[in-house]
Scaffold this motif. Sequence first.
Motif, PDB file in Angstrom:
ATOM      1  N   HIS A   1     -73.248 -19.780  33.252  1.00  0.00           N
ATOM      2  CA  HIS A   1     -72.516 -19.432  32.032  1.00  0.00           C
ATOM      3  C   HIS A   1     -72.899 -20.385  30.887  1.00  0.00           C
ATOM      4  O   HIS A   1     -72.947 -21.603  31.084  1.00  0.00           O
ATOM      5  N   GLU A   2     -73.151 -19.817  29.726  1.00  0.00           N
ATOM      6  CA  GLU A   2     -73.486 -20.638  28.560  1.00  0.00           C
ATOM      7  C   GLU A   2     -72.200 -21.234  27.997  1.00  0.00           C
ATOM      8  O   GLU A   2     -71.318 -20.512  27.533  1.00  0.00           O
ATOM      9  N   GLY A   3     -72.102 -22.554  28.073  1.00  0.00           N
ATOM     10  CA  GLY A   3     -70.888 -23.213  27.594  1.00  0.00           C
ATOM     11  C   GLY A   3     -71.011 -24.721  27.744  1.00  0.00           C
ATOM     12  O   GLY A   3     -72.109 -25.259  27.903  1.00  0.00           O
ATOM     13  N   ARG A   4     -69.873 -25.386  27.741  1.00  0.00           N
ATOM     14  CA  ARG A   4     -69.861 -26.856  27.811  1.00  0.00           C
ATOM     15  C   ARG A   4     -70.560 -27.373  29.061  1.00  0.00           C
ATOM     16  O   ARG A   4     -71.290 -28.358  29.020  1.00  0.00           O
TER      17      ARG A   4
ATOM     18  N   SER B   1     -75.322 -16.181  28.234  1.00  0.00           N
ATOM     19  CA  SER B   1     -74.154 -15.905  27.397  1.00  0.00           C
ATOM     20  C   SER B   1     -73.413 -14.647  27.826  1.00  0.00           C
ATOM     21  O   SER B   1     -74.029 -13.662  28.267  1.00  0.00           O
TER      22      SER B   1
ATOM     23  N   SER C   1     -66.500 -11.048  31.559  1.00  0.00           N
ATOM     24  CA  SER C   1     -66.279 -11.669  30.256  1.00  0.00           C
ATOM     25  C   SER C   1     -65.063 -11.099  29.537  1.00  0.00           C
ATOM     26  O   SER C   1     -64.710  -9.925  29.706  1.00  0.00           O
TER      27      SER C   1
ATOM     28  N   ARG D   1     -67.467 -17.934  34.652  1.00  0.00           N
ATOM     29  CA  ARG D   1     -67.412 -18.462  33.284  1.00  0.00           C
ATOM     30  C   ARG D   1     -66.292 -19.494  33.142  1.00  0.00           C
ATOM     31  O   ARG D   1     -65.823 -20.030  34.132  1.00  0.00           O
ATOM     32  N   ASP D   2     -65.859 -19.751  31.913  1.00  0.00           N
ATOM     33  CA  ASP D   2     -64.829 -20.784  31.727  1.00  0.00           C
ATOM     34  C   ASP D   2     -63.438 -20.188  31.946  1.00  0.00           C
ATOM     35  O   ASP D   2     -63.287 -18.994  32.214  1.00  0.00           O
TER      36      ASP D   2
END
Length: 429
Positions: free
Chosen positions: A193-196, A207, A236, A283-284
């Motif tokens: 997952h694209e994130g922190r 993403s 998502s 994901r987050d």
Amino acid sequence: MSHILIQGGRVIDPAAGTDGVRDVRLRDGVIVEVGENLQPNGATMVGAKGLVVAPGFVDIHVHLREPGQEGKETVASGTRAAALGGVTSVACMPNTIPALDSAAMIQYVLHKAATEGVVRVYPLGCISQERKGEVMADLAALKEAGAVAFTDDGNAVMNALLARRAMINCRTLGVPYIEHAEDEHLIDGGVMHEGRVSLRLGLAGRSAIAEDVIVGRDVMLADETGAHFHVAHISSSRSVEIVRQGRARGVRVTAEVTPHHLALTDEAVGEFDTQMKVNPPVRDDAHRLALIAGLKDGTIDAIATDHAPHGPLDKDVEFNQAASGMIGLETLLPLCLAALVRPGHLTLPGVIRLITVAPARLLNLPGGSLAPGAPADVTVFDELANWTVEAKTLASKSKNTPFLGKTMTGRVVHTFVGGRQVVREGGLT
Ligand SMILES: [Zn+2]
């Protein structure tokens, strides 16, 4: 023929609205009656006091890997893993080698299931020949051979014209069009997952927009064609919102979510744990909570595992090179209890509905209820029993789960398929 009385359990049958102490009689492969203090009448007695008695679970997203990758899983091993997980019906994905893009391949899987399987197997057919996304497969011939829905799972159908034509065909055939919704360009080489967390680990991000774009496109195509579009493993928050809005407008769009997307976040990738590498990625927490909200308000229809076996050659490698996917059949129940029931998001009958009658209805499968005359597919489980996930006790040939060594709460005790007991006291018969 067989005659079994499952006695004194808490019977939960969401299709009938049943939740109470009852007996369940199975005879000659079907449910005969559900009631209080039923007479034995010569039946084999199975005590279920203190246990939950539910319709056999239905998992509409399973990779059995046969033919072509029998080292990872087979119909024999995968259906045994299903049985241990309380799953009595699986829909198996067509991204085998060769792919399930012909009547002969569908028949091959059905033959394997009939001779070597221990639960019901419903194959899905490919949308495109060789799953290449170029030329449509003969969907009518595949359906005639036994395919219950169509998907190029593993990849999205990137050609929108092919997707549109396939939806028109699916509508005509009266079966769902199922999409693995990830735009191959927007994925952009991402591996989590694209994130922190991806930033911190220095891994290329994948993403959520890659999913959202395809879900949006397919909702429009379903609106225009009248097809039933089903989103595989939705992950998502924006996709959930697109599905919600589509349904509000009357589009025939449905969705499933995996236990791992409900139970885990990208934080669990930790120190490059390849067992956490899945497509779409976990994901987050904002996305995770949006998925739970989608289940609560009915936007997401069902839970499916995306059981995806891989061996050490695919997983004991650098994160970027590792294969995507985790096994899930044998941890379905405890993960649902941990992610949804114990935190108070859903009731136990609510969760059972999402893994029985709801997925069965999505693919028009028999089962998913304890109605008289229904197949005698029954799962008996202990909601409170603890057990440890160990490689040696998993029936799946592959052991790729991030839960190895972890203690789970909720254990399947007995599984019946067509009135035949395939799991007794937590072990295969
Ligand atoms: Zn997929």
